[in-house]
Design a protein around this motif. Structure first.
Motif, mmCIF file in Angstrom:
data_model
loop_
_atom_site.group_PDB
_atom_site.id
_atom_site.type_symbol
_atom_site.label_atom_id
_atom_site.label_comp_id
_atom_site.label_asym_id
_atom_site.label_seq_id
_atom_site.Cartn_x
_atom_site.Cartn_y
_atom_site.Cartn_z
ATOM 1 N N ILE A 225 0.821 -1.224 0.000
ATOM 2 C CA ILE A 225 0.000 0.000 0.000
ATOM 3 C C ILE A 225 0.858 1.278 0.000
ATOM 4 N N TYR A 234 2.075 6.001 7.375
ATOM 5 C CA TYR A 234 1.508 7.028 8.247
ATOM 6 C C TYR A 234 2.206 7.044 9.607
ATOM 7 N N LEU A 286 -5.448 -1.088 10.300
ATOM 8 C CA LEU A 286 -6.272 -0.497 9.244
ATOM 9 C C LEU A 286 -6.177 1.032 9.235
ATOM 10 N N LEU A 289 -2.837 1.846 7.584
ATOM 11 C CA LEU A 289 -2.784 1.627 6.129
ATOM 12 C C LEU A 289 -3.680 2.623 5.402
ATOM 13 N N TRP A 290 -4.868 2.848 5.953
ATOM 14 C CA TRP A 290 -5.805 3.724 5.247
ATOM 15 C C TRP A 290 -5.376 5.191 5.350
ATOM 16 N N ALA A 293 -2.928 5.767 2.723
ATOM 17 C CA ALA A 293 -3.517 5.873 1.378
ATOM 18 C C ALA A 293 -4.460 7.067 1.237
ATOM 19 N N LYS A 294 -4.667 7.794 2.356
ATOM 20 C CA LYS A 294 -5.671 8.872 2.360
ATOM 21 C C LYS A 294 -5.422 9.869 1.209
ATOM 22 N N VAL A 297 -6.609 7.077 -2.762
ATOM 23 C CA VAL A 297 -7.240 5.764 -2.986
ATOM 24 C C VAL A 297 -7.600 5.580 -4.458
ATOM 25 N N THR A 301 -6.030 2.501 -6.563
ATOM 26 C CA THR A 301 -6.800 1.363 -7.062
ATOM 27 C C THR A 301 -6.796 1.280 -8.600
ATOM 28 N N PHE A 310 -5.905 -3.637 -1.448
ATOM 29 C CA PHE A 310 -6.710 -2.665 -0.704
ATOM 30 C C PHE A 310 -8.073 -3.263 -0.334
ATOM 31 N N THR A 313 -7.908 -5.464 2.576
ATOM 32 C CA THR A 313 -7.908 -4.802 3.890
ATOM 33 C C THR A 313 -9.347 -4.444 4.313
ATOM 34 N N ILE A 314 -10.190 -4.115 3.343
ATOM 35 C CA ILE A 314 -11.589 -3.805 3.697
ATOM 36 C C ILE A 314 -12.281 -5.084 4.191
#
Ligand code: HEM
Ligand code: HEM
Length: 459
Positions: A225, A234, A286, A289-290, A293-294, A297, A301, A310, A313-314
């Motif tokens: 990611i 992050y 999460l 990672l998110w 990617a903020k 995304v 993707t 990705f 992870t969801i």
């Protein structure tokens, strides 16, 4: 934060990693096909004329061992063989040792699964492989651990990026719990007696999921990611909190598989409390990672490999909301022993771990082979086949499980509920057909990629 990802890295290592990942893609086709045959037997038990080697009782274990150890674990071990050296800026200690581990690992699985088809089983879920195959698996683990440990000792990069913690830590823990869980010091049956055996078995069973598959998948997501998002991680601190809290919580929750059995109450209580506390490692991973990617995304993707990861992870979030919920005795009173559990199992092992595993393979392939993916279109098709197949199977089996659980709870007998399962079993096979097709598309795409002429692809 100083990020390993931003520094210059060694070129990726090839042979062992590619061998593991290719064989995993092959095992996925075989393993999923066996699941498909098993599912078909549930709707038409006489269709295959009771061929002994593939009766349901045998094919179920062949299916689970091949999709878990053959597909997802093998794929992610392969990824570790290229990601760990890359992050340590040091070549893998020995490709020869790596190839030896690859051969022993795959042979052990092959021998173990063929033996299962002949009825040689130790009959404990996820520990079915007979003793000679177990010995092979342990030798393969030792070879891997030797290789990774020597690579760590030779490393150029002093900072251990979190993926290295997850990969190497996960493999050490897997090797240890494999020996304990398979009760390998009792080779003739691989089991203890009574309740202690059940407790140790599910300590192992959940470690296969939580200390083998989860760290390998999370380690891979932590690699893919940030690179796909072209952003530094992050928070390094959050990543370490996630790693250590996973170790603390996951090792205690195996008894949540035994809430309906006469296991000690204090052990059940610990397993329930720690199942709820799993929110901590899951949320830290999460969020980290998110947040990395903020704002990126959409572009992330666009890369189909990163999209697999990705989405994985969801699905991890969904699995880990469902998991604590079904660890509550009041819920399990309805859901235990029903199709609800395979619904959770497929979403977890295929949806979360499998999507991340295949995505990571696609992500690494150009770097380790110098060849682009043969067809992005086929990879997108595979993505939708797998995602639709696993989501459909999850919804179908969850409803089936609730129908079974409520009927049984209200005193209905099993044989009177069985006919109402027919339609759900048909839908499961249809969804399974999509997954098998996805697996075939995947291996075709990968093999075609390997057959094209190498290009200059940046690792
Ligand atoms: C690579 C993809 C797949 C993975 C990772 C996977 C994983 C699993 C796992 C972990 C279990 C054990 C579930 C439990 O004990 O609760 C299982 C069982 C099963 N799977 Fe799969 N599976 C896959 C593909 C398929 C496909 C394509 C089918 C086709 C219908 C299928 C049908 C079954 C059946 C019938 C069972 C036995 C369920 C039971 O005993 O009630 N699976 N699978
Ligand atoms: C917060 C995390 C999780 C919790 C609390 C949790 C909880 C549970 C519980 C309570 C069961 C047993 C249900 C029953 O028998 O009635 C179960 C089964 C299962 N879980 Fe999870 N789960 C979690 C995450 C995961 C993950 C990440 C994976 C895969 C990597 C996974 C894979 C499975 C599988 C394969 C089974 C079926 C075991 C069997 O064959 O009986 N779970 N889970």
């Amino acid at each position: 934060m100083p990020s390993v990802m931003q520094k210059e890295a060694q070129p990726l290592q090839h042979t062992t990693a590619l061998g593991y990942m290719l064989s995993a893609a092959g095992w996925m086709v075989v393993g999923a096909t066996l699941g498909f045959i098993g599912g078909t037997e549930l709707i038409a038990p006489d269709l295959l004329g009771n061929i002994p080697w593939i009766v349901f009782g045998r094919i179920r274990a062949m299916h689970t061992n091949l999709v878990m150890f053959g597909f997802v674990v093998t794929m992610l071990i392969g990824a570790a063989h290229t990601i760990v050296p890359h992050l340590l800026r040091t070549p893998l200690h020995s490709e020869k040792v790596g190839i030896a581990s690859l051969v022993v690992w795959n042979l052990s699985l092959l021998v173990g699964v063929v033996a299962l088809s002949f009825g040689y089983t130790q009959s404990r879920e996820y520990a079915e492989l007979f003793w000679p195959a177990d010995i092979g698996v342990v030798i393969a683990f030792l070879l891997m651990l030797y290789n990774f440990t020597r690579t760590l000792m030779n490393r150029e990069e002093k900072l251990l990026y979190v993926s290295v913690w997850y990969f190497v830590g996960g493999l050490y823990l897997s090797a240890a719990t494999y020996v304990i869980g398979n009760v390998m010091w009792v080779p003739w049956k691989g089991a203890l007696h009574g309740m202690p055996d059940a407790v140790i078995h599910w300590f192992y069973g959940h470690n296969v999921l939580g200390l083998m598959m989860t760290p390998l998948a999370v380690g891979a997501a932590y690699y893919v990611i940030p690179r796909a998002a072209k952003a530094p991680l992050y928070s390094h601190t959050l990543s370490l909190i996630g790693f250590w809290s996973l170790l603390v919580m996951y090792t205690h929750i195996g008894t949540h598989h035994l809430l309906q059995a006469p296991a000690p109450t204090w052990l059940k209580l610990i397993s329930i409390v720690d199942s709820i506390a799993m929110i901590i490692p899951v949320a830290t991973v999460l969020v980290n990672l998110w947040m990395t990617a903020k704002g990126r995304v959409a572009s992330l993707t666009q890369d189909i490999a990163a999209r697999f990861v990705f989405v994985g992870t969801i699905l991890y979030l969904i699995v880990c909301v469902q998991g604590p919920f079904q660890s509550l005795p009041v819920v399990q009173r309805i859901t235990h022993f029903t199709n609800w559990v395979p619904a959770h199992a497929h979403l977890a092992v295929l949806g979360f771990v499998g999507m991340i595993a295949f995505g990571t393979f696609y992500f690494l392939l150009p770097g380790i082979t110098g060849r682009e993916i043969h067809s992005r279109g086929l990879a997108v098709l595979q993505y939708w086949l797998m995602l639709f197949g696993v989501s459909g199977m999850m919804v179908d089996l969850t409803i089936a499980g609730l129908v079974q659980g409520h009927a049984w709870f209200h005193g209905e007998t099993v044989y009177r509920v069985l006919p109402s399962m027919y339609v759900y079993n048909v839908v499961r096979v249809m969804m399974g057909g999509l997954i098998v097709t996805g697996a075939c598309v995947g291996i075709y795409n990968v093999v075609r990629s390997l057959l094209t002429r190498p290009q200059e692809v940046l690792s």
